[in-house]
Structure formats: structure tokens, C-alpha cells
Design a protein around this motif. Structure first.
Motif, PDB file in Angstrom:
ATOM      1  N   ARG A 151      -8.195  -1.460 -31.105  1.00 47.25           N
ATOM      2  CA  ARG A 151      -6.772  -1.534 -31.425  1.00 47.25           C
ATOM      3  C   ARG A 151      -6.281  -0.305 -32.207  1.00 47.25           C
ATOM      4  O   ARG A 151      -5.274   0.312 -31.847  1.00 47.25           O
ATOM      5  CB  ARG A 151      -6.480  -2.804 -32.242  1.00 47.25           C
ATOM      6  CG  ARG A 151      -6.619  -4.105 -31.437  1.00 47.25           C
ATOM      7  CD  ARG A 151      -6.411  -5.315 -32.331  1.00 47.25           C
ATOM      8  NE  ARG A 151      -5.127  -5.232 -33.018  1.00 47.25           N
ATOM      9  CZ  ARG A 151      -3.970  -5.667 -32.511  1.00 47.25           C
ATOM     10  NH1 ARG A 151      -3.944  -6.240 -31.327  1.00 47.25           N
ATOM     11  NH2 ARG A 151      -2.850  -5.543 -33.185  1.00 47.25           N
ATOM     12  N   ASN A 152      -7.005   0.029 -33.265  1.00 42.07           N
ATOM     13  CA  ASN A 152      -6.487   1.050 -34.185  1.00 42.07           C
ATOM     14  C   ASN A 152      -6.849   2.472 -33.785  1.00 42.07           C
ATOM     15  O   ASN A 152      -6.106   3.399 -34.088  1.00 42.07           O
ATOM     16  CB  ASN A 152      -6.985   0.788 -35.612  1.00 42.07           C
ATOM     17  CG  ASN A 152      -6.475  -0.541 -36.145  1.00 42.07           C
ATOM     18  OD1 ASN A 152      -5.750  -1.257 -35.459  1.00 42.07           O
ATOM     19  ND2 ASN A 152      -6.862  -0.894 -37.351  1.00 42.07           N
ATOM     20  N   HIS A 153      -7.976   2.658 -33.150  1.00 37.11           N
ATOM     21  CA  HIS A 153      -8.388   4.019 -32.790  1.00 37.11           C
ATOM     22  C   HIS A 153      -8.013   4.371 -31.352  1.00 37.11           C
ATOM     23  O   HIS A 153      -7.765   5.527 -31.046  1.00 37.11           O
ATOM     24  CB  HIS A 153      -9.886   4.209 -33.030  1.00 37.11           C
ATOM     25  CG  HIS A 153     -10.255   4.150 -34.489  1.00 37.11           C
ATOM     26  ND1 HIS A 153     -10.224   5.262 -35.311  1.00 37.11           N
ATOM     27  CD2 HIS A 153     -10.608   3.117 -35.262  1.00 37.11           C
ATOM     28  CE1 HIS A 153     -10.563   4.897 -36.542  1.00 37.11           C
ATOM     29  NE2 HIS A 153     -10.796   3.601 -36.543  1.00 37.11           N
ATOM     30  N   PHE A 154      -8.022   3.358 -30.472  1.00 31.53           N
ATOM     31  CA  PHE A 154      -7.738   3.659 -29.072  1.00 31.53           C
ATOM     32  C   PHE A 154      -6.401   3.081 -28.602  1.00 31.53           C
ATOM     33  O   PHE A 154      -6.033   3.227 -27.436  1.00 31.53           O
ATOM     34  CB  PHE A 154      -8.881   3.148 -28.178  1.00 31.53           C
ATOM     35  CG  PHE A 154     -10.227   3.716 -28.548  1.00 31.53           C
ATOM     36  CD1 PHE A 154     -10.369   5.058 -28.906  1.00 31.53           C
ATOM     37  CD2 PHE A 154     -11.358   2.932 -28.550  1.00 31.53           C
ATOM     38  CE1 PHE A 154     -11.603   5.596 -29.253  1.00 31.53           C
ATOM     39  CE2 PHE A 154     -12.604   3.458 -28.892  1.00 31.53           C
ATOM     40  CZ  PHE A 154     -12.728   4.788 -29.252  1.00 31.53           C
ATOM     41  N   GLY A 155      -5.687   2.408 -29.487  1.00 31.94           N
ATOM     42  CA  GLY A 155      -4.341   1.918 -29.151  1.00 31.94           C
ATOM     43  C   GLY A 155      -4.309   0.788 -28.139  1.00 31.94           C
ATOM     44  O   GLY A 155      -3.277   0.535 -27.525  1.00 31.94           O
ATOM     45  N   LEU A 156      -5.439   0.097 -27.955  1.00 31.08           N
ATOM     46  CA  LEU A 156      -5.482  -0.970 -26.952  1.00 31.08           C
ATOM     47  C   LEU A 156      -5.176  -2.312 -27.626  1.00 31.08           C
ATOM     48  O   LEU A 156      -6.052  -3.138 -27.875  1.00 31.08           O
ATOM     49  CB  LEU A 156      -6.858  -0.968 -26.264  1.00 31.08           C
ATOM     50  CG  LEU A 156      -7.096   0.317 -25.453  1.00 31.08           C
ATOM     51  CD1 LEU A 156      -8.552   0.444 -25.055  1.00 31.08           C
ATOM     52  CD2 LEU A 156      -6.196   0.357 -24.225  1.00 31.08           C
ATOM     53  N   THR A 157      -3.892  -2.507 -27.867  1.00 35.21           N
ATOM     54  CA  THR A 157      -3.475  -3.661 -28.662  1.00 35.21           C
ATOM     55  C   THR A 157      -3.352  -4.947 -27.838  1.00 35.21           C
ATOM     56  O   THR A 157      -2.950  -5.982 -28.369  1.00 35.21           O
ATOM     57  CB  THR A 157      -2.136  -3.359 -29.360  1.00 35.21           C
ATOM     58  OG1 THR A 157      -1.213  -2.899 -28.368  1.00 35.21           O
ATOM     59  CG2 THR A 157      -2.300  -2.290 -30.431  1.00 35.21           C
ATOM     60  N   GLY A 158      -3.697  -4.872 -26.558  1.00 38.55           N
ATOM     61  CA  GLY A 158      -3.747  -6.102 -25.754  1.00 38.55           C
ATOM     62  C   GLY A 158      -4.851  -7.023 -26.230  1.00 38.55           C
ATOM     63  O   GLY A 158      -4.799  -8.233 -25.994  1.00 38.55           O
ATOM     64  N   THR A 159      -5.856  -6.478 -26.869  1.00 40.71           N
ATOM     65  CA  THR A 159      -6.924  -7.301 -27.446  1.00 40.71           C
ATOM     66  C   THR A 159      -6.439  -7.786 -28.804  1.00 40.71           C
ATOM     67  O   THR A 159      -6.180  -6.980 -29.697  1.00 40.71           O
ATOM     68  CB  THR A 159      -8.225  -6.473 -27.595  1.00 40.71           C
ATOM     69  OG1 THR A 159      -8.603  -5.993 -26.299  1.00 40.71           O
ATOM     70  CG2 THR A 159      -9.348  -7.321 -28.170  1.00 40.71           C
ATOM     71  N   HIS A 160      -6.286  -9.095 -28.937  1.00 44.61           N
ATOM     72  CA  HIS A 160      -5.676  -9.649 -30.149  1.00 44.61           C
ATOM     73  C   HIS A 160      -6.709 -10.063 -31.191  1.00 44.61           C
ATOM     74  O   HIS A 160      -7.862 -10.312 -30.859  1.00 44.61           O
ATOM     75  CB  HIS A 160      -4.824 -10.868 -29.787  1.00 44.61           C
ATOM     76  CG  HIS A 160      -3.613 -10.520 -28.983  1.00 44.61           C
ATOM     77  ND1 HIS A 160      -2.855 -11.454 -28.317  1.00 44.61           N
ATOM     78  CD2 HIS A 160      -3.021  -9.310 -28.744  1.00 44.61           C
ATOM     79  CE1 HIS A 160      -1.848 -10.848 -27.708  1.00 44.61           C
ATOM     80  NE2 HIS A 160      -1.931  -9.541 -27.945  1.00 44.61           N
ATOM     81  N   ILE A 161      -6.243 -10.138 -32.423  1.00 49.10           N
ATOM     82  CA  ILE A 161      -7.072 -10.678 -33.508  1.00 49.10           C
ATOM     83  C   ILE A 161      -6.433 -11.987 -33.956  1.00 49.10           C
ATOM     84  O   ILE A 161      -5.290 -11.996 -34.421  1.00 49.10           O
ATOM     85  CB  ILE A 161      -7.137  -9.708 -34.713  1.00 49.10           C
ATOM     86  CG1 ILE A 161      -7.723  -8.370 -34.278  1.00 49.10           C
ATOM     87  CG2 ILE A 161      -7.972 -10.328 -35.840  1.00 49.10           C
ATOM     88  CD1 ILE A 161      -7.697  -7.304 -35.366  1.00 49.10           C
ATOM     89  N   GLY A 162      -7.158 -13.082 -33.778  1.00 54.32           N
ATOM     90  CA  GLY A 162      -6.627 -14.374 -34.190  1.00 54.32           C
ATOM     91  C   GLY A 162      -7.238 -14.831 -35.499  1.00 54.32           C
ATOM     92  O   GLY A 162      -6.533 -15.170 -36.442  1.00 54.32           O
ATOM     93  N   CYS A 163      -8.545 -14.838 -35.547  1.00 54.61           N
ATOM     94  CA  CYS A 163      -9.218 -15.405 -36.721  1.00 54.61           C
ATOM     95  C   CYS A 163     -10.076 -14.389 -37.459  1.00 54.61           C
ATOM     96  O   CYS A 163     -10.300 -14.514 -38.642  1.00 54.61           O
ATOM     97  CB  CYS A 163     -10.109 -16.567 -36.281  1.00 54.61           C
ATOM     98  SG  CYS A 163     -11.452 -16.036 -35.179  1.00 54.61           S
ATOM     99  N   ASP A 164     -10.589 -13.413 -36.713  1.00 54.01           N
ATOM    100  CA  ASP A 164     -11.453 -12.390 -37.301  1.00 54.01           C
ATOM    101  C   ASP A 164     -12.810 -12.957 -37.715  1.00 54.01           C
ATOM    102  O   ASP A 164     -13.558 -12.317 -38.435  1.00 54.01           O
ATOM    103  CB  ASP A 164     -10.760 -11.777 -38.529  1.00 54.01           C
ATOM    104  CG  ASP A 164     -11.068 -10.300 -38.668  1.00 54.01           C
ATOM    105  OD1 ASP A 164     -11.774  -9.779 -37.794  1.00 54.01           O
ATOM    106  OD2 ASP A 164     -10.602  -9.691 -39.643  1.00 54.01           O
ATOM    107  N   THR A 165     -13.102 -14.170 -37.298  1.00 56.47           N
ATOM    108  CA  THR A 165     -14.368 -14.798 -37.694  1.00 56.47           C
ATOM    109  C   THR A 165     -15.084 -15.426 -36.496  1.00 56.47           C
ATOM    110  O   THR A 165     -15.791 -16.416 -36.641  1.00 56.47           O
ATOM    111  CB  THR A 165     -14.131 -15.873 -38.771  1.00 56.47           C
ATOM    112  OG1 THR A 165     -13.103 -16.762 -38.299  1.00 56.47           O
ATOM    113  CG2 THR A 165     -13.718 -15.283 -40.105  1.00 56.47           C
ATOM    114  N   ALA A 166     -14.880 -14.867 -35.319  1.00 57.52           N
ATOM    115  CA  ALA A 166     -15.605 -15.286 -34.107  1.00 57.52           C
ATOM    116  C   ALA A 166     -15.367 -16.743 -33.713  1.00 57.52           C
ATOM    117  O   ALA A 166     -16.236 -17.363 -33.107  1.00 57.52           O
ATOM    118  CB  ALA A 166     -17.111 -15.026 -34.279  1.00 57.52           C
ATOM    119  N   GLN A 167     -14.183 -17.254 -34.016  1.00 50.78           N
ATOM    120  CA  GLN A 167     -13.931 -18.661 -33.677  1.00 50.78           C
ATOM    121  C   GLN A 167     -12.908 -18.862 -32.559  1.00 50.78           C
ATOM    122  O   GLN A 167     -13.008 -19.808 -31.807  1.00 50.78           O
ATOM    123  CB  GLN A 167     -13.438 -19.401 -34.930  1.00 50.78           C
ATOM    124  CG  GLN A 167     -14.507 -19.493 -35.995  1.00 50.78           C
ATOM    125  CD  GLN A 167     -14.011 -20.232 -37.207  1.00 50.78           C
ATOM    126  OE1 GLN A 167     -13.718 -21.422 -37.133  1.00 50.78           O
ATOM    127  NE2 GLN A 167     -13.891 -19.533 -38.304  1.00 50.78           N
TER     128      GLN A 167
END
Ligand code: FES
Ligand code: FES
Length: 161
Positions: A28-44
Motif C-alpha cells: 500500500r505505502n511503497h507501491f501504491g497498491l491500495t486495493g489491498t485493504h487493512i481491516g484488522c491488522d491481526t490476521a483475522q
């Protein structure tokens, strides 16, 4: 710092990242591919699902360093802006299998992985296999409809090619 070099959606990408950077953050931050979302950040929740070396993974659950030298496929690999939708995207669209869309990229990447690895997979098996992807709004029936339909579309595509 780590020099990251990975193939993302068929293109070699490089970046200097901190050793502790998660793969999802690098995408997301280095390659600008923001289609990959962050929901929980804890593998859930599965919102961050991508494919690494051909297998679906939760990209918040590994460090970018662990993917170094590997091949990543994100949701952006399925269809570009002016291209027809990927069969699984088309199926999600036709089955109304999304509302807010937050879970959708991860859900679709899991679905593509599933039907490619297990063609003809049953609805019951699909339901069991998407347990790691959570949707808080659509309801799972339409998502199951979409994955079944997307699997059929992909099979037809294979037979025609
Ligand atoms: Fe990775 Fe939820 S953001 S599983
Ligand atoms: Fe909103 Fe799944 S469509 S979380």
C-alpha cells in the motif's frame, strides 16, 4: 533497513523498507497498491489477502522481508481500469455480493485462489474455506453464490481457450 525486491503483478518492484514492515504496508505505502485493504491488522479478517507465489495469504500476517524475491498478485492484477472485469469480479457484481466493498478485494483473491486450486469445489466446501474472510455487511449467501458462479465462469474460460 531492507532492500525489498519483489515481482508484483508481473512487474519487478523495489523499495527500501524497515525490517519490521508488513507486506500489506509495503504494497500500500511503497507501491501504491491500495486495493489491498487493512481491516484488522491481526490476521483475522482477510481484507488484506493477496497471492504469494501462487497461494492466498493474509499480507498483514507476514513481513515484507519474508516475501522478498517472491511473486505477488494483488486485486489490481485481475483487471485494469479499461479492461473487462475478471470472471470472479463479474460474478461478484452479478450476484450483488458486496455492499461497502471493504472485504471485497480480499474475498475475491481468496475466491480466485480457491476455484483455481480446487475446480468444481462444492458450496459447502467454499463456505468452509472462506472462514478466514469476514464480511460485516453483505451476508454470506450472495458471496457463496458469486464464488460458485465465478468458478463456473473460469471453467468456461479455460474450456474455450
Ligand atoms: Fe490482514 Fe485483517 S488486515 S487479516
Ligand atoms: Fe462490506 Fe463485506 S461488503 S465488509
Amino acid at each position: 533497513m531492507l532492500k525489498l525486491s519483489i515481482n508484483v503483478n508481473g512487474v519487478r518492484r523495489e523499495a527500501e523498507v524497515e525490517d519490521r514492515t508488513l507486506l500489506v504496508t509495503a504494497l500500500r505505502n511503497h507501491f501504491g497498491l491500495t486495493g489491498t485493504h487493512i481491516g484488522c491488522d491481526t490476521a483475522q479478517c482477510g481484507a488484506c489477502t493477496v497471492r504469494l507465489n501462487g497461494h492466498a495469504i493474509k499480507s498483514c500476517s507476514i513481513l515484507a522481508a519474508q516475501a522478498n524475491g517472491g511473486e505477488i498478485q494483488t486485486i489490481e492484477s485481475l483487471a485494469s481500469e479499461n479492461e473487462p472485469l475478471h470472471p470472479m469480479q463479474q460474478a461478484f457484481n452479478e450476484c450483488f455480493a458486496l455492499q461497502c466493498g471493504y472485504c471485497t478485494p480480499g474475498m475475491i483473491m481468496t475466491a480466485v485462489d480457491l476455484v483455481e486450486e480446487r475446480p468444481g469445489i462444492s458450496r459447502k466446501e467454499i463456505a468452509a474455506s472462506i472462514g478466514g474472510n469476514l464480511c460485516r455487511c453483505t451476508g454470506y449467501d450472495s458471496i457463496l453464490d458469486a464464488i460458485e458462479l465465478g468458478g463456473k465462469y473460469l471453467q468456461q474460460q479455460r474450456e474455450e481457450s
